[in-house]
Scaffold this active site. Sequence first.
Site, PDB file in Angstrom:
ATOM      1  CE  LYS A 211     -38.323  13.889 -45.051  1.00  0.00           C
ATOM      2  NZ  LYS A 211     -37.179  13.559 -45.921  1.00  0.00           N
TER       3      LYS A 211
ATOM      4  CD  GLU B 296     -21.662  11.606 -49.855  1.00  0.00           C
ATOM      5  OE1 GLU B 296     -22.647  12.345 -49.735  1.00  0.00           O
ATOM      6  OE2 GLU B 296     -21.311  10.787 -48.965  1.00  0.00           O
TER       7      GLU B 296
ATOM      8  NE  ARG C 213     -20.751  12.565 -46.735  1.00  0.00           N
ATOM      9  CZ  ARG C 213     -21.186  12.371 -45.487  1.00  0.00           C
ATOM     10  NH1 ARG C 213     -21.191  13.378 -44.637  1.00  0.00           N
ATOM     11  NH2 ARG C 213     -21.616  11.194 -45.086  1.00  0.00           N
TER      12      ARG C 213
END
Length: 635
Positions: free
Chosen positions: A280, A365, A393
């Site tokens: 990344k 979640e 969610r």
Amino acid sequence: MLLPQIKQPGQLKSLSVDELSSLAAEIRQFLIEKLSVTGGHLASNLGVVELTLALHYCYNSPKDKFLFDVGHQAYVHKILTGRMDRFDTLRKYKGLCGFVKISESEHDVWEAGHSSTSLSAAMGMALARDLKGEDNKVVALIGDGALTGGMAFEALNHIGHEQKKLMVVLNDNEMSIAPNVGAMHNYLSKLRSDRFYLRAKDEVELLLKKIPAIGGKLAKTVEKMKDSLKYMVVPGVLFEELGFTYLGPVDGHDLQKLIETFQQADNVDGPVFVHVLTTKGKGYKPAEADSYKWHGITPYKMESGQVLKSVGNPMYTDVFSQTLIELADKDSRIVAVTPAMPGGSGLVPFSLKFPERMIDVGIAEQHAATMCAALAMEGMKPVFAVYSTFMQRAYDQIVHDICRHNANVMFAIDRAGFVGADGETHQGVYDVAFMRHIPNMVIMMPKDENELRHMMLTALEYNDGPIAYRYPRINGLGVAMDETLTPIPIGTWETVREGEGYAVLASGPMVQVALEAAELLKREGISLHVVNARFMKPVDENMLHALAKSKTNMIVLEEASEAGSLGSAVLEFYSKQHIFDASVSLMGIPDLFIEHGSIKEQREETGLTAVAVCSEIHSLMALHPYEYGKSSFPS
């Protein structure tokens, strides 16, 4: 320069691998330059340059379908599909979206701002392809962070069962938005580090090929031997057992190896799992050194990496962060819970001071919500710190496990209201409507950062069930902060400006908008009454009765969906009370998705401004004239 010549991805097929490598360097430089001005998701896109190039080189978009999980790592895809000249408008109003956007290009086939959806969507597209008798390829790209989401596991299970031909590409960079957690993360870490299998697997396959097939009994023995050896030396056995052919780990910055792997995957008649290792922030030292900080970045100095931040009042998130520490110092029952957003939710300082009371569950979640219910039922004081858009969610768990149990969970709902450049997939405008109708829930929102602090104490001292305080993604007003916090009586509103005849019932940042409108109307001799309607549930019934009794014309002003939120609560109250002559006008977010831009532009688009309030007051005056001095307004 190759990059200016690329208008469509098909042009990549005429390039050599060396030319593709040169193009990758040009793309990285382009991204670093452009995002230094616009801001955006830099680190994740720098990490997928070669991966995206290899996919477009090997496949034929848009016939072949690329599904980007979350979608904020699709900048390279956008560049290669004819949108390079629009990058100056990235994440700006009416400009290029920061996520995949179907209306932008035929090459964008799946939109997502939330994680862990690409595998389910890929399965749907593969099923549709086969039912229609078509022959296109389906490729789902998912990050190692998103792979912790329960929906991704459900999809892996179904894909492996159905054995449809599709490819899952795991972009494994060891870092999502925050450090990954969980057994899957540990498993992938083992795969990354165990290089022994690369040689051992090849040697096992070569050995088995040398054994002549001289009978069924021996063939069965060989298969058993192969399975046993697979468990010993093939690190992707989990995915193999789920029904995938596992390929990798592959160096995600080696174009030749990527191309060879995708070509190999094409020869498999069934689902393939390609494990790609990327870095990344690849190619930009500041982003490589701190990929968390550079995941989503504001404008910066390209040469030094210095981030250009405007100086202003603390953000609401910062106030929440500091206040939670203050409260936790005095109450050991407080536990902070986050679904992979410790930084964005302001919980990093809390985690440093109370590491044992900080729980990051990863992108999960639903699990977080149910876990909070159990924590509360065991006497703890869980604070579920979550963005409004991500709390959606966990709707079923909020209904079934928290509210039905009347569990004393505190919801710290960040990014409530408009979110600016992240746009329609992240707007925090629906939580009031989808929580307000659930029994036992209390919902409140502060007019300023000082009131947020008092609401946090209110929630802590409330013991009768779930309670939520929601706050926006903006800087505070710079008001004085009270050292001593006091709880706010549940369901009480506050008059912040006296007036008569016309009133605005406003919540959160809209209180300030209403006060600005009151100043404008004062020049016309109109005295606007402004109410801080800080509780969306329960509403202040005494004040509503008084407003109706005085024949006050009301506007309910809120940065939330007009359908189902505070305005609906006010209308429902008057309907239940059989008060049919109350004049109530709603000013909220209309029944449409609001795209990216600045929060100011989003408010202007939806008419949530002081000027729009004045216009609505003028309309009410024409319909319901009020004679000043003839009536008295309740205090």
